[in-house]
Every structure is written in structure tokens, then in C-alpha cells.
Write a protein that holds these residues in place. Sequence first.
Motif, mmCIF file in Angstrom:
data_model
loop_
_atom_site.group_PDB
_atom_site.id
_atom_site.type_symbol
_atom_site.label_atom_id
_atom_site.label_comp_id
_atom_site.label_asym_id
_atom_site.label_seq_id
_atom_site.Cartn_x
_atom_site.Cartn_y
_atom_site.Cartn_z
ATOM 1 N N VAL A 109 -10.205 -2.323 -0.386
ATOM 2 C CA VAL A 109 -10.252 -1.913 1.020
ATOM 3 C C VAL A 109 -11.709 -1.653 1.367
ATOM 4 C CG1 VAL A 109 -9.564 -0.117 2.657
ATOM 5 C CG2 VAL A 109 -7.940 -0.914 0.920
ATOM 6 N N ASN A 138 -8.314 -7.892 3.556
ATOM 7 C CA ASN A 138 -7.670 -7.734 4.858
ATOM 8 C C ASN A 138 -7.472 -6.300 5.332
ATOM 9 O OD1 ASN A 138 -5.696 -7.086 2.928
ATOM 10 N ND2 ASN A 138 -4.035 -7.837 4.218
ATOM 11 N N THR A 139 -8.075 -5.308 4.672
ATOM 12 C CA THR A 139 -7.862 -3.921 5.084
ATOM 13 C C THR A 139 -9.198 -3.202 5.235
ATOM 14 O OG1 THR A 139 -5.740 -3.918 3.926
ATOM 15 C CG2 THR A 139 -6.646 -1.777 4.538
ATOM 16 N N VAL A 176 -5.580 -8.323 9.972
ATOM 17 C CA VAL A 176 -6.335 -7.218 9.388
ATOM 18 C C VAL A 176 -5.566 -5.904 9.549
ATOM 19 C CG1 VAL A 176 -8.513 -5.941 9.499
ATOM 20 C CG2 VAL A 176 -8.505 -8.389 9.936
ATOM 21 N N ASN A 177 -5.503 -5.140 8.466
ATOM 22 C CA ASN A 177 -4.927 -3.795 8.513
ATOM 23 C C ASN A 177 -6.021 -2.800 8.868
ATOM 24 O OD1 ASN A 177 -2.314 -4.591 7.435
ATOM 25 N ND2 ASN A 177 -3.362 -4.820 5.473
ATOM 26 N N ASP A 181 -2.425 0.914 11.834
ATOM 27 C CA ASP A 181 -1.530 0.598 10.729
ATOM 28 C C ASP A 181 -1.295 1.798 9.818
ATOM 29 O OD1 ASP A 181 -1.172 -2.245 11.345
ATOM 30 O OD2 ASP A 181 -3.313 -2.358 10.911
ATOM 31 N N ILE A 234 2.671 -1.944 4.596
ATOM 32 C CA ILE A 234 1.382 -2.639 4.664
ATOM 33 C C ILE A 234 1.159 -3.454 3.398
ATOM 34 C CG2 ILE A 234 -1.126 -2.342 4.781
ATOM 35 C CD1 ILE A 234 -0.583 0.257 6.365
ATOM 36 N N LEU A 292 0.841 -1.191 0.000
ATOM 37 C CA LEU A 292 0.000 0.000 0.000
ATOM 38 C C LEU A 292 0.877 1.243 0.000
ATOM 39 C CD1 LEU A 292 -2.874 1.153 0.126
ATOM 40 C CD2 LEU A 292 -2.728 1.026 2.610
ATOM 41 N N ASP A 317 -10.993 0.532 6.326
ATOM 42 C CA ASP A 317 -10.809 1.973 6.437
ATOM 43 C C ASP A 317 -11.979 2.571 7.220
ATOM 44 O OD1 ASP A 317 -9.568 4.615 4.956
ATOM 45 O OD2 ASP A 317 -11.743 4.733 5.144
ATOM 46 N N ILE A 345 -7.007 1.175 8.994
ATOM 47 C CA ILE A 345 -6.780 2.557 8.596
ATOM 48 C C ILE A 345 -7.845 3.395 9.291
ATOM 49 C CG2 ILE A 345 -6.771 4.201 6.679
ATOM 50 C CD1 ILE A 345 -6.240 1.767 4.805
ATOM 51 N N THR A 380 -1.730 -5.368 1.405
ATOM 52 C CA THR A 380 -3.184 -5.353 1.369
ATOM 53 C C THR A 380 -3.727 -6.044 0.129
ATOM 54 O OG1 THR A 380 -5.167 -3.936 1.493
ATOM 55 C CG2 THR A 380 -3.304 -3.079 0.238
#
Length: 192
Positions: A17, A45-46, A82-83, A121, A11, A6, A48, A85, A13
Motif C-alpha cells: 500500500v 492499487n491501494t 484504486v482503493n 473504501d 477490499i 484486506l 493510504d 484509505i 489489494t
Amino acid sequence: MELRKLGNTDIQTAPIVFGGNVFGWTLNEKESFEILDAFVELGFNTIDTADSYSHWADGNEGGESETIIGKWLKDRGIRDEVNIITKVGSDVGQGQKDISEEHILKAVDDSLERLQIEQIDLYLTHWDDDRTPVEETLGAYQKLINAGKVRNIGASNLSPERLKASLEASEKEGLPRYEVFQPEYNLYDREG
């Protein structure tokens, strides 16, 4: 699913997202958990979100999305998979957009508590306030990175001039650099 780097962050990803502004607004907690479960089961996995989501809904004050995501992460025990944001800078009751050091240092702790995590993250400047020197904002992020509360920083909804000034200040002052830029540009809204 193939993961991608990313921006200029560390990161990894999936290519999509999930935007969590619907949690606590058009989706209740149970529905949110179901959507998040399906999202990760498909290999994504991300997620926001922002500290302001979803203050605009009747009865909400902001932080509802982060709270639901935090409960889900704790319940599922998959934080490392999991990321996360999240963003800072919106007016969430203080009467104005705010990216001052004082506001950022308080807001990050509130977000971490709601998300029930130790580190974000990717932390984004959600909105610019045009009052705070870019060096002050980036200096606040340096403190958060040094404290281990934030891994990477990025920006959203900054003017080209303020983004350029931020990147120049990062280089000149040795401050953290926005490694991701999230403009409002998509297939529906092409003027962002």
C-alpha cells in the motif's frame, strides 16, 4: 499482480500500500502524479492518506495529500481501479485529537471533497482522543456507511484497551466493526 483481501473487508489489494503522507510535503503535485502513475503501472492499487497530511509542513494546514490524490484520480479517470484509505482524528487545527461524531461527520465530507470521490473504501480512526465514548465514534461511522460515504472502517494508533472496547461495543450494540488495524510497527520501528 496477485490481489489479497484486506483484513475482514471487501477490499482486494496488492500486497503493498502506498503511504501518501509525502504528497504536498516532500513531493510537489507533479512529482506526486509521477509516483502515483508508476505505482499503478506496476500493478499496485491501494493508497493510504489522512486528512491531516501534511499539516506539519510550513504553509500547510492539512488535506494537501488528499487534494493531490483527488486531482490525480480525476485527471487519470481510474477511480474504480484504486482503493482509497484515509483517516480522521488528528488535530488539524481544532486544538486536539477528535473522534467525536460531530467532527467525524464534518471531516468525512471535507475528505470526500478533497479526494473528489463519492465513497472512501476504508476510513480509519487515526488517533484516539480518550474522551469520546467508543459507541459515539462507531455510531458516526454507522451513519457514514448508511449514507454510502464509507465502505469499511478500521483503526490506527488505538490503545489495546480502546480497541478491545470498540470491538466489544460493535458486537454488543450492533455497530460497525473495525475490520483493519494499522499499528505503527515495521522493520524500522519495532516497538510500536
